[in-house]
Design a protein around this motif. Structure first.
Motif, PDB file in Angstrom:
ATOM      1  N   ARG A   6       4.570   2.529  -6.278  1.00  0.00           N
ATOM      2  CA  ARG A   6       5.636   3.026  -5.410  1.00  0.00           C
ATOM      3  C   ARG A   6       6.588   1.929  -4.987  1.00  0.00           C
ATOM      4  O   ARG A   6       6.315   0.732  -5.097  1.00  0.00           O
ATOM      5  CB  ARG A   6       5.040   3.712  -4.189  1.00  0.00           C
ATOM      6  CG  ARG A   6       3.888   2.995  -3.449  1.00  0.00           C
ATOM      7  CD  ARG A   6       4.288   1.757  -2.769  1.00  0.00           C
ATOM      8  NE  ARG A   6       3.453   1.381  -1.647  1.00  0.00           N
ATOM      9  CZ  ARG A   6       3.775   0.413  -0.785  1.00  0.00           C
ATOM     10  NH1 ARG A   6       4.860  -0.292  -0.962  1.00  0.00           N
ATOM     11  NH2 ARG A   6       2.982   0.114   0.203  1.00  0.00           N
ATOM     12  N   ALA A   8       8.910   1.370  -1.372  1.00  0.00           N
ATOM     13  CA  ALA A   8       8.947   1.956  -0.027  1.00  0.00           C
ATOM     14  C   ALA A   8       9.982   1.254   0.852  1.00  0.00           C
ATOM     15  O   ALA A   8       9.633   0.515   1.767  1.00  0.00           O
ATOM     16  CB  ALA A   8       7.554   1.868   0.597  1.00  0.00           C
ATOM     17  N   GLU A  42      10.727   4.532   4.465  1.00  0.00           N
ATOM     18  CA  GLU A  42       9.994   4.077   5.653  1.00  0.00           C
ATOM     19  C   GLU A  42      10.947   4.002   6.839  1.00  0.00           C
ATOM     20  O   GLU A  42      11.426   2.932   7.236  1.00  0.00           O
ATOM     21  CB  GLU A  42       9.315   2.738   5.340  1.00  0.00           C
ATOM     22  CG  GLU A  42       8.340   2.915   4.174  1.00  0.00           C
ATOM     23  CD  GLU A  42       7.138   1.999   4.186  1.00  0.00           C
ATOM     24  OE1 GLU A  42       7.305   0.809   4.514  1.00  0.00           O
ATOM     25  OE2 GLU A  42       6.039   2.475   3.857  1.00  0.00           O
TER      26      GLU A  42
HETATM   27  N1  GLU Z   1       9.215  -0.818   4.140  1.00  0.00           N
HETATM   28  C1  GLU Z   1       8.806  -2.165   3.886  1.00  0.00           C
HETATM   29  C2  GLU Z   1      10.037  -3.013   3.644  1.00  0.00           C
HETATM   30  O1  GLU Z   1      11.085  -2.497   3.276  1.00  0.00           O
HETATM   31  C3  GLU Z   1       7.909  -2.273   2.671  1.00  0.00           C
HETATM   32  C4  GLU Z   1       6.547  -1.847   2.966  1.00  0.00           C
HETATM   33  C5  GLU Z   1       5.591  -1.842   1.797  1.00  0.00           C
HETATM   34  O2  GLU Z   1       6.032  -1.932   0.640  1.00  0.00           O
HETATM   35  O3  GLU Z   1       4.405  -1.691   2.052  1.00  0.00           O
HETATM   36  O4  GLU Z   1       9.939  -4.205   3.814  1.00  0.00           O
END
Ligand code: GLU
Length: 301
Positions: A6, A8, A42
């Protein structure tokens, strides 16, 4: 259950070349191992209007394709509540009333690892808790019974880091990143986590929490970040760093994609071409410096 990798992103602004490079790597790791590739927005924290749509557009522009619809963390409160409820029912959480300042100023327990929560609220009596509840909403912390945990990382090998009584829910009611990420990865069937190596220190906490919740610990690959010429992590203020900025100075998305692939020692062109040559162990292990010193070098020789 599917087997999936994934990406995120946090929709706090536009993606820069460092984020795009991590996304391409996550895709390469997933696709080269026959996994699905999923997206998760996120957005529990730091979400900015319009950023999510712009990020998805940019991922598409560099040639990334993902399976299914992206999920969004703000749609998932009941799932986080239920995980927190299970931990609480098992006696694995407690209320914490500390301010940031109190934590900084608290004497840390002897031998406690640096940066670990000092445990101030761990053993409050019911009466003490009652008094503190009247003055401040509580955060919820994990009652961890280990201080360290070792995880295996495809690029870093065996990595041991601190596990403390970290926050699961903040005192404003928002689910903390460490809980959300563990619950979401498990729910989405994600068994491979590829992300920036700034997150390696959080990984032992997440692996420990996954085990407490009865979830398998995913395979991890923490990839080097992109830095500016001063060695600092790339940021918006470092000039032309987003696809929009770069298009404005004459570098279309395909060219940016090719520059990223070149930095990974992979052939330019559509991402599928890079798949055949992708070897995680041959990846550069140092941060990549942006902008590359000789842009256009590919065309001049
Ligand atoms: N949302 C986090 C970021 O953009 C990444 C979190 C993850 O990949 O676990 O830094």
């Amino acid at each position: 259950m599917t087997s999936a990798g994934r990406f995120a992103p946090s929709p706090s602004g536009e993606l820069h070349v460092g984020n795009l490079r991590t996304a391409i790597l996550a895709w390469l790791f997933a696709r080269s191992t026959g996994r699905q590739f999923l997206l998760r927005v996120e957005d529990l924290d730091r979400a900015r209007a319009g950023a999510e749509a712009a990020q998805l557009r940019d991922l598409t522009a560099v040639g990334l394709e993902w399976d299914g619809e992206p999920i969004r963390q703000t749609d998932r409160s009941p799932v986080y509540d239920s995980a927190l409820g299970r931990l609480t029912a098992a006696g694995l959480t407690y209320e914490c009333f500390c301010t940031r300042r109190e934590i900084q100023e608290a004497p840390s327990a002897p031998h406690a690892p640096q940066g670990a929560y000092p445990g101030t609220c761990r053993n409050l009596s019911p009466a003490e808790r009652e008094i503190r509840r009247a003055s401040r909403p509580a955060a919820t912390r994990l009652r961890a019974d280990v201080e360290h945990r070792t995880v295996q990382d495809l690029l870093h090998g065996s990595y041991t880091g601190v596990v403390d009584d970290f926050v699961l829910r903040r005192n404003d009611g928002v689910t903390a990143y460490n809980l959300a990420v563990v619950v979401d990865d498990a729910d989405q069937g994600i068994d491979q986590v590829v992300r920036g190596d700034d997150l390696l220190p959080s990984t032992p906490r997440q692996a420990y929490l996954a085990s407490l919740l009865g979830h398998p610990v995913p395979e991890y690959a923490h990839v080097p970040l992109v830095v500016n010429h001063d060695g600092a992590r790339l940021a918006k203020r470092d000039g032309a760093v987003t696809l929009a900025d770069l298009a404005a100075v004459g570098q279309p998305a395909e060219e940016v994609r090719d520059t990223i692939l070149e930095s990974l020692r992979l052939p330019p062109g559509p991402l599928v071409n890079a798949l055949a040559s992708f070897d995680p162990l041959a990846l550069p292990r140092e941060p990549w410096v942006w902008p590359p010193l000789a842009p256009g070098r590919r065309n001049s020789g």
